[in-house]
Write an enzyme that holds these catalytic residues in place. Structure first.
Site, PDB file in Angstrom:
ATOM      1  N   ASP A   1       0.862  -1.177   0.000  1.00  0.00           N
ATOM      2  CA  ASP A   1       0.000   0.000   0.000  1.00  0.00           C
ATOM      3  C   ASP A   1       0.905   1.235   0.000  1.00  0.00           C
ATOM      4  OD1 ASP A   1      -1.610   2.068   0.808  1.00  0.00           O
ATOM      5  OD2 ASP A   1      -2.876   0.763   2.054  1.00  0.00           O
TER       6      ASP A   1
ATOM      7  N   ASP B   1      -7.547  20.238 -18.883  1.00  0.00           N
ATOM      8  CA  ASP B   1      -7.073  18.959 -19.416  1.00  0.00           C
ATOM      9  C   ASP B   1      -6.079  19.148 -20.563  1.00  0.00           C
ATOM     10  OD1 ASP B   1      -7.103  16.103 -19.618  1.00  0.00           O
ATOM     11  OD2 ASP B   1      -8.405  16.279 -21.382  1.00  0.00           O
TER      12      ASP B   1
ATOM     13  N   HIS C   1      -0.804  20.765 -22.366  1.00  0.00           N
ATOM     14  CA  HIS C   1      -0.211  20.469 -23.672  1.00  0.00           C
ATOM     15  C   HIS C   1      -0.145  21.689 -24.598  1.00  0.00           C
ATOM     16  CE1 HIS C   1      -0.713  16.513 -22.193  1.00  0.00           C
ATOM     17  NE2 HIS C   1      -1.980  16.359 -22.531  1.00  0.00           N
TER      18      HIS C   1
ATOM     19  N   LYS D   1     -13.602  17.637 -27.365  1.00  0.00           N
ATOM     20  CA  LYS D   1     -13.930  16.211 -27.507  1.00  0.00           C
ATOM     21  C   LYS D   1     -15.156  16.102 -28.402  1.00  0.00           C
ATOM     22  CE  LYS D   1     -11.402  14.588 -23.829  1.00  0.00           C
ATOM     23  NZ  LYS D   1     -10.206  13.823 -24.165  1.00  0.00           N
TER      24      LYS D   1
HETATM   25  C1  BG6 Z   1      -4.416  13.682 -22.240  1.00  0.00           C
HETATM   26  C2  BG6 Z   1      -5.788  14.172 -21.893  1.00  0.00           C
HETATM   27  O1  BG6 Z   1      -3.448  14.387 -21.507  1.00  0.00           O
HETATM   28  O2  BG6 Z   1      -4.195  13.870 -23.633  1.00  0.00           O
HETATM   29  C3  BG6 Z   1      -6.834  13.441 -22.703  1.00  0.00           C
HETATM   30  O3  BG6 Z   1      -6.016  13.971 -20.512  1.00  0.00           O
HETATM   31  C4  BG6 Z   1      -6.526  13.542 -24.182  1.00  0.00           C
HETATM   32  O4  BG6 Z   1      -8.131  13.943 -22.425  1.00  0.00           O
HETATM   33  C5  BG6 Z   1      -5.097  13.150 -24.459  1.00  0.00           C
HETATM   34  O5  BG6 Z   1      -7.420  12.677 -24.862  1.00  0.00           O
HETATM   35  C6  BG6 Z   1      -4.734  13.449 -25.905  1.00  0.00           C
HETATM   36  O6  BG6 Z   1      -3.469  12.939 -26.180  1.00  0.00           O
HETATM   37  P1  BG6 Z   1      -3.158  12.188 -27.539  1.00  0.00           P
HETATM   38  O7  BG6 Z   1      -1.722  11.902 -27.494  1.00  0.00           O
HETATM   39  O8  BG6 Z   1      -4.017  10.967 -27.543  1.00  0.00           O
HETATM   40  O9  BG6 Z   1      -3.557  13.126 -28.598  1.00  0.00           O
END
Ligand code: BG6
Length: 498
Positions: free
Chosen positions: A99, A246, A251, A351
């Site tokens: 754990d 997100d 990113h 999305k």
């Molecule tokens: C992740 C997000 O960091 O990146 C996801 O949490 C997203 O929501 C994903 O779908 C996208 O990454 P990739 O590499 O699949 O385009």
């Protein structure tokens, strides 16, 4: 015996290292980490003496390995692997049942690493929810596992690094009390994508771009990640996160820094990150009264198609029927420095859009005088498009003469694919795991970058947390009229990926 090494890759093999995956029973391990380590081993990038130690609870080693094998079948069908090769690979594995909240687990982990004898380097990959990061770092510290006197000790964490400025600061402070900043690798898998790194090479290994790369020639920049999938099984996380946190805070803002930064003095982690942070510091503060003008937040509604019906976000398992979480987000940023004054950077993601496409679009200014404007199709502004996925590569959109006795123009696209068919583009996790094992932090976010990006978004988060309703778009369409207003004054408007 069949050889596990199938092909040769470009790159140096790592040092022999104990690779510890904390939370090794979860999805990330089987979907991403194990396939990446296997591919690295096959092409000689992972030292054959590395060991992989999983820390997880309530399973035998056989059960754990069986679930990893199943994961390979489910998510990495492209990897051809015989039973014998799998046996050979899993001979590198051991497991600690424990754990992560118990000190005893770390003591057992230390004993297990000690028993492996051969080498003292260790990488600790936190494949656990972020609320566990400090607990894990404290456990490692107490058991003496982060002590670097005998070999390197590096800790990898995944986004989200906090949910706002305050929690990000707290996380950094807690981790930095237990580890040196140089031991912390904050992974952003977008930066591991080869096509994102290729952006740096295009910018700084070619001389034709630099003279154009500024406000004198560029009208605006669009950085996007459209996805066709919904939230899959992640309602619990996504409900609290939404598209802004997100994708944009992490990113896409990271990619923005690479597009906008000045050439670093050398290609080293701190030289690159020093330039990236300067971009974030130059981003104009968003006025709390104009959040609505600078952003778009929407949520997908249902759609009925020929073959499928798509559920609305609010009908997804685990989502509140009253949820106002955004599944589409866009922000118009301005960078106040000499290079970029007056050039909007528009970052957007969503999305359940018609396709999965991620791109960086550099849209140039219109020609100062249009010689061909008497004709049906006025020439479009030029765009340089970096395709992050799919079909990684670069295209330049220009205008050309239509064939025949006319000077009417037509669009022409010059394409340069990043890799020809059959060539292997490394997965982001292979690149980033190799970098951590080699001690190269260039593609990892530093604490100050994370805090600065949260600080920029604070006014938006503060405004959105009082939201009581959200507009909807029909799933699998680009019907988001609000984007036209966001692109006000931008030549060519919103570029919907084709
Ligand atoms: C992740 C997000 O960091 O990146 C996801 O949490 C997203 O929501 C994903 O779908 C996208 O990454 P990739 O590499 O699949 O385009």
């Amino acid at each position: 015996m069949e050889k596990i090494a199938a092909k040769q890759c470009i790159g140096e093999p790592t040092e022999p290292t104990n690779i510890v995956i904390l939370g090794a029973g979860g999805d990330l391990t089987k979907r991403k980490l194990i396939p990446a380590l296997l591919k690295m081993l096959r092409c000689g990038l992972l030292h054959a003496e590395c060991k992989i130690i999983g820390v997880l609870k309530g399973r035998t080693k056989e059960q754990w390995l069986a679930s990893l094998y199943q994961g390979m079948q489910d998510y990495s069908a492209d990897i051809q692997l015989s039973d014998q090769q799998w046996q050979q690979f899993t001979a590198m594995f051991s497991m600690v049942d424990g754990d992560l909240e118990q000190d005893q687990t770390y003591i057992e982990l230390a004993a297990s690493l000690e028993s492996l004898h051969q080498h003292k380097n260790a990488l600790f990959y936190c494949a656990v929810p972020p609320r566990w990061y400090t607990t894990v770092a404290a456990g490692l510290d107490k058991a003496g596992l982060s002590d670097q006197r005998q070999g390197f000790r590096r800790v990898v964490i995944e986004k989200p690094f906090g949910m706002d400025l305050q929690s990000a600061r707290q996380l950094n402070k807690d981790l930095q009390a237990l580890l040196d900043e140089s031991q912390i690798y904050r992974i952003d898998h977008y930066l591991g994508k080869e096509s994102v790194q290729n952006l740096l090479v295009y910018r700084f290994a070619n001389s034709i771009l630099e003279p154009l790369w500024n406000r004198n020639f560029i009208d605006h920049v669009q950085i996007s990640a459209a996805e066709s999938i919904g939230i899959e099984y992640r309602a619990n996380y996504y409900e609290k996160s939404g598209a802004l946190r997100d994708m944009i805070q992490s990113h896409l803002m990271q990619v923005m820094t690479l597009v906008a930064m000045e050439p670093p003095v050398e290609f080293t982690a701190d030289a690159v990150r020093d330039e990236k942070i300067k971009v974030l510091r130059a981003v104009r503060a968003i006025d709390p009264d104009s959040v609505n003008k600078q952003t778009v937040a929407m949520q997908y509604g249902s759609a009925s198609g020929d073959s499928d019906n798509i559920k609305a976000y609010v009908a997804e398992d685990g989502v509140s029927p009253e949820s106002v979480t955004e599944t589409f987000a866009a922000v118009r940023f301005h960078i106040d420095n000499w290079r970029w004054q007056g050039v909007p950077f528009i970052l957007w993601t969503g999305k359940r859009l018609p396709k999965r496409v991620s791109e960086i679009v550099i849209r140039f200014r219109k020609p100062p005088f249009n010689l061909f404007d008497t004709h049906a199709n006025p020439p479009a502004a030029n765009s340089l498009v970096f395709r992050v996925h799919p079909d990684e590569g670069i295209s330049l959109r220009m205008n050309a003469k239509m064939p025949g006795l006319t000077t009417d123009t037509q669009r022409m696209v010059m394409r340069a694919p990043y890799a020809e068919n059959g060539e292997d583009v490394s997965d982001a996790y292979e690149v980033l795991l190799h970098d951590v094992l080699s001690g190269d932090a260039t593609l990892f976010s530093r604490a100050d970058e994370v805090e600065e990006s949260w600080a920029i978004l604070e006014p938006v988060l503060n405004d959105w947390k009082h939201r009581i309703s959200v507009n909807r778009y029909r799933a699998a369409t680009w019907d988001i009229a609000e984007m036209d207003a966001l692109f006000d004054g931008c030549v060519g408007g919103w570029h919907k990926p084709s």
